[in-house]
Design a protein around this motif. Structure first.
Motif, PDB file in Angstrom:
ATOM      1  N   GLU A  30       0.868  -1.164   0.000  1.00  0.00           N
ATOM      2  CA  GLU A  30       0.000   0.000   0.000  1.00  0.00           C
ATOM      3  C   GLU A  30       0.908   1.218   0.000  1.00  0.00           C
ATOM      4  N   ALA A  31       0.736   2.081  -0.986  1.00  0.00           N
ATOM      5  CA  ALA A  31       1.570   3.276  -1.105  1.00  0.00           C
ATOM      6  C   ALA A  31       0.706   4.519  -0.969  1.00  0.00           C
ATOM      7  N   VAL A  32       1.188   5.476  -0.194  1.00  0.00           N
ATOM      8  CA  VAL A  32       0.525   6.776  -0.075  1.00  0.00           C
ATOM      9  C   VAL A  32       1.307   7.750  -0.944  1.00  0.00           C
ATOM     10  N   ASP A  34       1.850  11.631  -2.287  1.00  0.00           N
ATOM     11  CA  ASP A  34       1.567  13.002  -1.872  1.00  0.00           C
ATOM     12  C   ASP A  34       0.976  13.793  -3.037  1.00  0.00           C
ATOM     13  N   SER A  41       4.735   7.133   1.773  1.00  0.00           N
ATOM     14  CA  SER A  41       4.948   6.004   2.679  1.00  0.00           C
ATOM     15  C   SER A  41       4.498   4.721   2.002  1.00  0.00           C
ATOM     16  N   ARG A  43       3.547   0.466   2.914  1.00  0.00           N
ATOM     17  CA  ARG A  43       3.264  -0.557   3.915  1.00  0.00           C
ATOM     18  C   ARG A  43       3.043  -1.880   3.202  1.00  0.00           C
ATOM     19  N   SER A  75      -3.634  13.932  -2.234  1.00  0.00           N
ATOM     20  CA  SER A  75      -2.915  12.754  -1.779  1.00  0.00           C
ATOM     21  C   SER A  75      -3.839  11.546  -1.940  1.00  0.00           C
ATOM     22  N   VAL A  77      -4.142   6.970  -1.648  1.00  0.00           N
ATOM     23  CA  VAL A  77      -3.609   5.683  -1.223  1.00  0.00           C
ATOM     24  C   VAL A  77      -3.872   4.712  -2.356  1.00  0.00           C
ATOM     25  N   THR A  79      -2.845   0.592  -4.011  1.00  0.00           N
ATOM     26  CA  THR A  79      -2.248  -0.722  -3.828  1.00  0.00           C
ATOM     27  C   THR A  79      -1.404  -1.033  -5.056  1.00  0.00           C
TER      28      THR A  79
END
Length: 87
Positions: A30-32, A34, A41, A43, A75, A77, A79
């Motif tokens: 999982e990428a956030v 900006d 970030s 995860r 921003s 999120v 996958t």
């Protein structure tokens, strides 16, 4: 909404220990992103222990066009999957 588009790709480095052990598979992350399309970030959602860090390191180097909502960068999120295959 305009989805982000990857503009800079970075392939993961296959860890030597994983190559020796002949470990292959898919790491799901999982990428956030900006508002500028940078990876803020990461995860791990689906892990392959020997490959996780290499996948995270590669995705952190990716760059995207900004996601747009009503014409404004936002921003988001998302996958992503990183595939590891031995030749």
């Amino acid at each position: 909404m305009a989805a982000p588009v990857k503009v800079v790709d970075a392939a993961p480095v296959y860890p030597a220990i994983a190559r020796t052990a002949r470990v292959e598979g898919v790491v799901i992350l999982e990428a956030v992103l900006d508002v500028e399309g940078r990876v803020d970030s990461v995860r791990v959602l689906r892990s392959i222990a020997l490959l996780d860090q290499s996948a995270v390191d590669a995705v952190k180097r990716w760059r995207f066009t900004p996601a747009l909502l009503n014409g404004q960068p936002v921003s988001v999120v998302m996958t992503v999957t990183v595939n590891f295959r031995l030749q």
